[in-house]
Design an enzyme around this catalytic site. Structure first.
Site, mmCIF file in Angstrom:
data_model
loop_
_atom_site.group_PDB
_atom_site.id
_atom_site.type_symbol
_atom_site.label_atom_id
_atom_site.label_comp_id
_atom_site.label_asym_id
_atom_site.label_seq_id
_atom_site.Cartn_x
_atom_site.Cartn_y
_atom_site.Cartn_z
ATOM 1 N N HIS A 97 0.832 -1.200 0.000
ATOM 2 C CA HIS A 97 0.000 0.000 0.000
ATOM 3 C C HIS A 97 0.869 1.253 0.000
ATOM 4 O O HIS A 97 2.097 1.178 -0.143
ATOM 5 C CB HIS A 97 -1.003 -0.027 1.159
ATOM 6 C CG HIS A 97 -0.383 -0.076 2.527
ATOM 7 N ND1 HIS A 97 0.499 0.864 2.974
ATOM 8 C CD2 HIS A 97 -0.526 -0.981 3.539
ATOM 9 C CE1 HIS A 97 0.871 0.561 4.205
ATOM 10 N NE2 HIS A 97 0.278 -0.556 4.573
ATOM 11 N N HIS A 157 4.199 1.385 2.112
ATOM 12 C CA HIS A 157 5.334 0.658 1.522
ATOM 13 C C HIS A 157 5.884 1.448 0.329
ATOM 14 O O HIS A 157 7.092 1.561 0.139
ATOM 15 C CB HIS A 157 4.898 -0.723 1.034
ATOM 16 C CG HIS A 157 4.218 -1.552 2.081
ATOM 17 N ND1 HIS A 157 2.911 -1.934 2.001
ATOM 18 C CD2 HIS A 157 4.681 -2.065 3.247
ATOM 19 C CE1 HIS A 157 2.578 -2.643 3.066
ATOM 20 N NE2 HIS A 157 3.640 -2.733 3.845
ATOM 21 N N CYS A 195 3.218 -12.116 21.767
ATOM 22 C CA CYS A 195 2.218 -11.488 20.891
ATOM 23 C C CYS A 195 2.399 -12.077 19.497
ATOM 24 O O CYS A 195 3.477 -11.940 18.905
ATOM 25 C CB CYS A 195 2.393 -9.969 20.858
ATOM 26 S SG CYS A 195 1.364 -9.216 19.576
ATOM 27 N N CYS A 231 3.148 -9.380 16.724
ATOM 28 C CA CYS A 231 4.540 -8.892 16.663
ATOM 29 C C CYS A 231 5.528 -10.044 16.512
ATOM 30 O O CYS A 231 6.703 -9.811 16.224
ATOM 31 C CB CYS A 231 4.918 -8.135 17.928
ATOM 32 S SG CYS A 231 3.908 -6.724 18.275
ATOM 33 N N CYS A 257 -0.297 -5.843 24.532
ATOM 34 C CA CYS A 257 0.804 -5.523 23.618
ATOM 35 C C CYS A 257 0.615 -4.079 23.161
ATOM 36 O O CYS A 257 -0.459 -3.717 22.682
ATOM 37 C CB CYS A 257 0.776 -6.468 22.420
ATOM 38 S SG CYS A 257 1.532 -5.761 20.961
ATOM 39 N N HIS A 263 -0.425 -3.923 19.250
ATOM 40 C CA HIS A 263 -1.697 -4.490 18.777
ATOM 41 C C HIS A 263 -2.851 -4.322 19.754
ATOM 42 O O HIS A 263 -3.977 -4.692 19.444
ATOM 43 C CB HIS A 263 -1.502 -5.974 18.443
ATOM 44 C CG HIS A 263 -0.587 -6.180 17.282
ATOM 45 N ND1 HIS A 263 0.777 -6.287 17.420
ATOM 46 C CD2 HIS A 263 -0.835 -6.233 15.960
ATOM 47 C CE1 HIS A 263 1.331 -6.417 16.233
ATOM 48 N NE2 HIS A 263 0.379 -6.395 15.328
ATOM 49 N N LYS A 283 -4.330 5.562 10.908
ATOM 50 C CA LYS A 283 -3.393 4.669 10.233
ATOM 51 C C LYS A 283 -4.191 3.791 9.280
ATOM 52 O O LYS A 283 -5.315 3.391 9.592
ATOM 53 C CB LYS A 283 -2.658 3.824 11.273
ATOM 54 C CG LYS A 283 -1.352 3.328 10.711
ATOM 55 C CD LYS A 283 -0.504 2.556 11.645
ATOM 56 C CE LYS A 283 0.609 1.933 10.812
ATOM 57 N NZ LYS A 283 1.011 0.638 11.290
ATOM 58 N N LYS A 317 -6.955 -2.484 6.659
ATOM 59 C CA LYS A 317 -7.938 -3.130 5.789
ATOM 60 C C LYS A 317 -9.332 -3.020 6.398
ATOM 61 O O LYS A 317 -10.304 -2.724 5.726
ATOM 62 C CB LYS A 317 -7.558 -4.602 5.657
ATOM 63 C CG LYS A 317 -7.227 -4.987 4.222
ATOM 64 C CD LYS A 317 -7.441 -6.449 4.054
ATOM 65 C CE LYS A 317 -6.172 -7.156 3.627
ATOM 66 N NZ LYS A 317 -6.185 -8.568 3.744
HETATM 67 O O1 ME8 Z 1 7.680 -4.450 9.675
HETATM 68 N N1 ME8 Z 1 3.029 4.983 6.618
HETATM 69 O O2 ME8 Z 1 7.236 -5.198 7.544
HETATM 70 P P1 ME8 Z 1 5.918 -4.358 7.174
HETATM 71 C C1 ME8 Z 1 4.311 4.966 6.257
HETATM 72 N N2 ME8 Z 1 8.870 -7.209 7.860
HETATM 73 N N3 ME8 Z 1 5.012 3.841 6.056
HETATM 74 C C2 ME8 Z 1 4.397 2.676 6.231
HETATM 75 C C3 ME8 Z 1 3.049 2.611 6.632
HETATM 76 C C4 ME8 Z 1 2.353 3.847 6.823
HETATM 77 N N4 ME8 Z 1 1.086 3.921 7.168
HETATM 78 N N5 ME8 Z 1 2.711 1.321 6.738
HETATM 79 C C5 ME8 Z 1 3.815 0.591 6.397
HETATM 80 C C6 ME8 Z 1 7.891 -5.198 8.720
HETATM 81 N N6 ME8 Z 1 4.825 1.401 6.081
HETATM 82 C C7 ME8 Z 1 9.063 -6.142 8.764
HETATM 83 C C8 ME8 Z 1 10.311 -5.365 8.444
HETATM 84 S S1 ME8 Z 1 12.933 -5.209 8.111
HETATM 85 C C9 ME8 Z 1 14.252 -6.180 8.340
HETATM 86 C C10 ME8 Z 1 11.556 -6.183 8.534
HETATM 87 C C11 ME8 Z 1 6.169 1.002 5.639
HETATM 88 O O3 ME8 Z 1 5.389 -4.953 5.920
HETATM 89 C C12 ME8 Z 1 7.234 1.562 6.548
HETATM 90 O O4 ME8 Z 1 8.455 1.538 5.883
HETATM 91 O O5 ME8 Z 1 5.023 -4.257 8.327
HETATM 92 C C13 ME8 Z 1 7.233 0.557 7.677
HETATM 93 O O6 ME8 Z 1 8.375 0.619 8.498
HETATM 94 C C14 ME8 Z 1 7.160 -0.714 6.890
HETATM 95 O O7 ME8 Z 1 6.268 -0.397 5.780
HETATM 96 C C15 ME8 Z 1 6.631 -1.901 7.687
HETATM 97 O O8 ME8 Z 1 6.512 -2.950 6.789
#
Ligand code: ME8
Length: 661
Positions: A18, A21, A126, A129, A143, A146, A295, A298
């Site tokens: 989304h 990302h 959790c 997490c 947590c 969450h 935030k 879905k």
């Molecule tokens: O945490 N606003 O993956 P994730 C801005 N797999 N950025 C956002 C966002 C939002 N509302 N939502 C997500 C993980 N992001 C782990 C990471 S790293 C070794 C492992 C972006 O899919 C932002 O970069 O939950 C956030 O830190 C990341 O997606 C979290 O991605």
């Protein structure tokens, strides 16, 4: 010279990509482009985080095997990036064989060094997490991420001696002020370390509970904790330790949002240190993109699909909006209304209009060829000077990941160029037959437009190339040489007389506001200054004309103090007062929509150019005052020492309009 290497988070594949990302990955792309413009080799790593409970559960819910499930969603992430104009990256998956071998090698290394031990453990787990929480970390037994009650689990597991490295992490952060940036996140981590809630890290999961993970090399009954595995992607994506790419790129820097601050600021440096590897250079932390002021999720139905936006508004306007709207580090609100507002104001009215009018005039007056300039006038010199200072400010701010402010500085130039067209009136010069002067004016405009186009390459690569193409420049961004920004700042010239340019330009058609979809209805969060009713404002001891404090100030009570509306703002334009030597005229963005004009007696102490982009504190509800014909709508705060005035601003960057109390 070592390469510039940055990473995005390795995204979970339990949900489709989304806006959030997309933002992190676009920032990585823009930073890489920016560093390439400084003559560096640069690339980034992004990828998918595919192991763990969360993925396993999502696969089950979908009636798929974990492998089928991760292949499908990882593919969606992989396919998205080119659609957003993203380039120069490697896409890594935590299920890649090379990565699995790499993780096992590091686990063995840390185990051999004595930093992994086996112990019986009971804790609050959790599933969201995928980690244990200590009693102290829970908030009201829940947590904190969450807001769900974790499950109490007792089992034997492997632990990483993270606590051993905490004092070192703390002193490293203290000794390297920009290790974690912006500052607010550095302070948060230091506070976390001081709170003493961090302990050793459980890095295994028994296979009886979870099989979808990397097997521990020293115990085949266990798989590795997903974070220990995923963080190592930042290295495994470079190849084996000490390969050529590793030597050129590591230590690199990371880009994450605030949700995953702790694993990156604490777990990761500790793992690197324990493995005998250098720690990264910077952790760049951004805020959340909010949709309808919350935030994205879905269940709330407010998730913004970047592809939908790109299909509707094209890649570059979408990219521009994200970089211009979010002050890196703070949250920002996404709405289609705000996006359309930026497209119509900044892109269509300011930038697009400049290109359109200048190119059509060049077609009419010089048959679409860059004219040979003649002697410059004062107004021309001012543009040349502004061009250099805007580019310098843009470059400095972009390098400090202050993208919104960097773009604002560039727009100071764009708007000044439009004003220059109006004031120099090429059509009148043509009518008068003053072709020498006309040639100079048109040359100045075309040469400055070329600079704007070059600067925009990291943010709007497609449009930057179109603009350069319209200006008769080679514009294939993928074929080196990439524009070299420092050389371009040093000299205004660079556009050759005689070059053929396009006869017309329509870079950003205006967007009609009707027909935007649901998401647009969200009100832009905008850090708006809510101004108190002027009538309620009590008189307060003012400063005198020179901006120095009056000698005796009467005591006021708190109620009176509360009526003073003080805010943080960013100076977006600064110039000398045409009629008063000591006064500077500022246009300051307080998040109110239009910038405010404020005058201040600072001309002796600062040049206008050095103040553009600076954040200041100001009183907004001061009665407007006229100083030699120009109105000042407020007062910037200054400190006086040894007859020198110094501007006062916040220690860390704040959203424009933040109130001061
Ligand atoms: O945490 N606003 O993956 P994730 C801005 N797999 N950025 C956002 C966002 C939002 N509302 N939502 C997500 C993980 N992001 C782990 C990471 S790293 C070794 C492992 C972006 O899919 C932002 O970069 O939950 C956030 O830190 C990341 O997606 C979290 O991605």
């Amino acid at each position: 010279m070592s390469d510039f290497y940055v990473t995005t988070p390795i995204y979970y594949v339990n949900a489709r990509p989304h806006l959030g990302h997309a933002y992190s990955t676009l920032v990585a792309d823009a930073l890489v482009r920016f560093h390439r413009m400084q003559g560096e080799n640069a690339f980034f790593v992004t990828g998918s985080d595919e192991h763990g409970d969360k993925i396993m559960r999502s696969a089950e819910k979908n009636g798929q095997t974990p492998r089928e499930f991760v292949d499908a969603i990882s593919g969606e992430f992989r396919r998205l990036w080119p659609e957003l104009g993203i380039d120069n990256y490697r896409f890594a998956r935590t299920t890649d064989d090379d990565h699995v071998r790499f993780v096992q090698k590091i686990l063995q290394r840390v185990y051999d060094a004595g930093d992994i031990y086996f112990a019986e453990f009971s804790g609050h787990y959790c599933y969201g997490c995928e980690r244990f929480y200590t009693e102290k970390e829970l908030e009201n037994g829940l947590c904190p991420q969450h807001l769900a009650k974790p499950e109490f689990i007792s089992e034997k597991n492997y632990f990483f001696r993270m606590s051993k490295y905490l004092p070192w992490i703390k002193s490293h952060i203290e000794e390297h002020p920009d290790f974690i940036r912006p500052e607010r996140y550095r302070s948060e981590v230091l506070a976390m370390l001081d709170a003493g809630v961090l302990e050793d890290l459980c890095i295994s999961r028994p296979k009886s509970r979870l099989t979808w993970g990397i097997e521990l090399p020293f115990d085949t009954d266990y798989v590795c904790y997903v974070w220990f595995d995923a963080l190592l992607t930042y290295l495994s994506a470079l190849g084996p330790l000490n390969c050529e790419d590793f030597k050129r790129c590591w230590p690199g820097e990371h880009l994450v949002a605030k949700d995953i601050l702790k694993p990156h600021a604490v777990f990761w440096p500790a793992i690197l240190k324990a493995a005998g590897l250098p720690v990264y250079t910077h952790l760049n932390v951004h805020g959340y993109w909010l949709s309808r002021n919350t935030k994205m999720s879905k269940s709330l139905g407010n998730v913004v699909d970047p592809l939908e936006m790109v299909k509707k508004y094209a890649i570059d306007p979408f990219r521009y909006f994200l970089f211009r709207e979010m002050h890196f580090g703070s949250d920002a609100s996404f709405s289609e209304e705000a996006l359309v507002g930026r497209i119509n104001a900044d892109l269509a009215n300011d930038l697009g209009n400049l290109f359109s009018r200048v190119l059509s005039m060049t077609a009419k007056y010089f048959s679409s060829h860059v004219p040979q300039p003649c002697k410059r006038h004062e107004a021309d010199d001012a543009i040349v000077e502004l061009c250099a200072s805007s580019m310098r400010n843009f470059t400095q701010l972009f390098g400090k990941i202050q993208f919104a402010q960097a773009l604002e500085c560039l727009w100071v130039l764009v708007r000044a160029l439009n004003k220059y067209v109006d004031s120099q009136a090429p059509w009148a010069l043509y009518k008068q037959g003053n072709m020498e002067r006309l040639a100079t004016v048109m040359y100045i405009l075309l040469a400055a437009m070329r600079k704007v186009a070059l600067c925009l390459w990291p943010v709007m690569p497609v449009t930057s190339c179109r603009m350069l193409d319209q200006l008769g420049q080679t514009a294939d961004v993928k074929t080196p040489p990439v524009p070299q920004i420092n050389d371009e700042i040093a000299s205004f010239e660079g556009l050759y007389a005689g070059t053929e340019v396009a006869a017309q330009s329509n870079l950003f058609p205006r967007v009609e506001t009707e027909g935007a979809s649901e998401v647009k209805k969200a009100k832009p969060k905008e850090q708006k200054a809510v101004k108190p009713d002027r009538k309620q404002v009590a008189p307060r001891a003012e400063k005198n004309d020179e901006g120095t404090p009056a000698d005796v100030l009467p005591e006021i009570d708190f109620e009176a103090f509360k009526t003073v509306d003080m805010r943080v703002g960013t100076i977006i334009e600064a110039s000398k007062h045409p009629d008063a030597d000591r006064i500077l005229v500022f246009r300051i963005d307080f998040g109110e929509g239009a910038p405010r004009q404020i005058l201040s007696g600072l001309a002796e102490y600062y040049t206008p150019a050095e103040l553009v982009g600076r954040q200041v504190c100001a009183v907004l509800n001061l009665k407007p005052r006229k100083i030699r014909g120009l109105v000042s709508n407020g007062m910037v705060l200054t400190a006086l020492q040894d007859d020198k005035l110094t501007l006062i601003g916040p220690c860390t960057e704040m959203p424009n309009g933040s109130s001061i109390a």
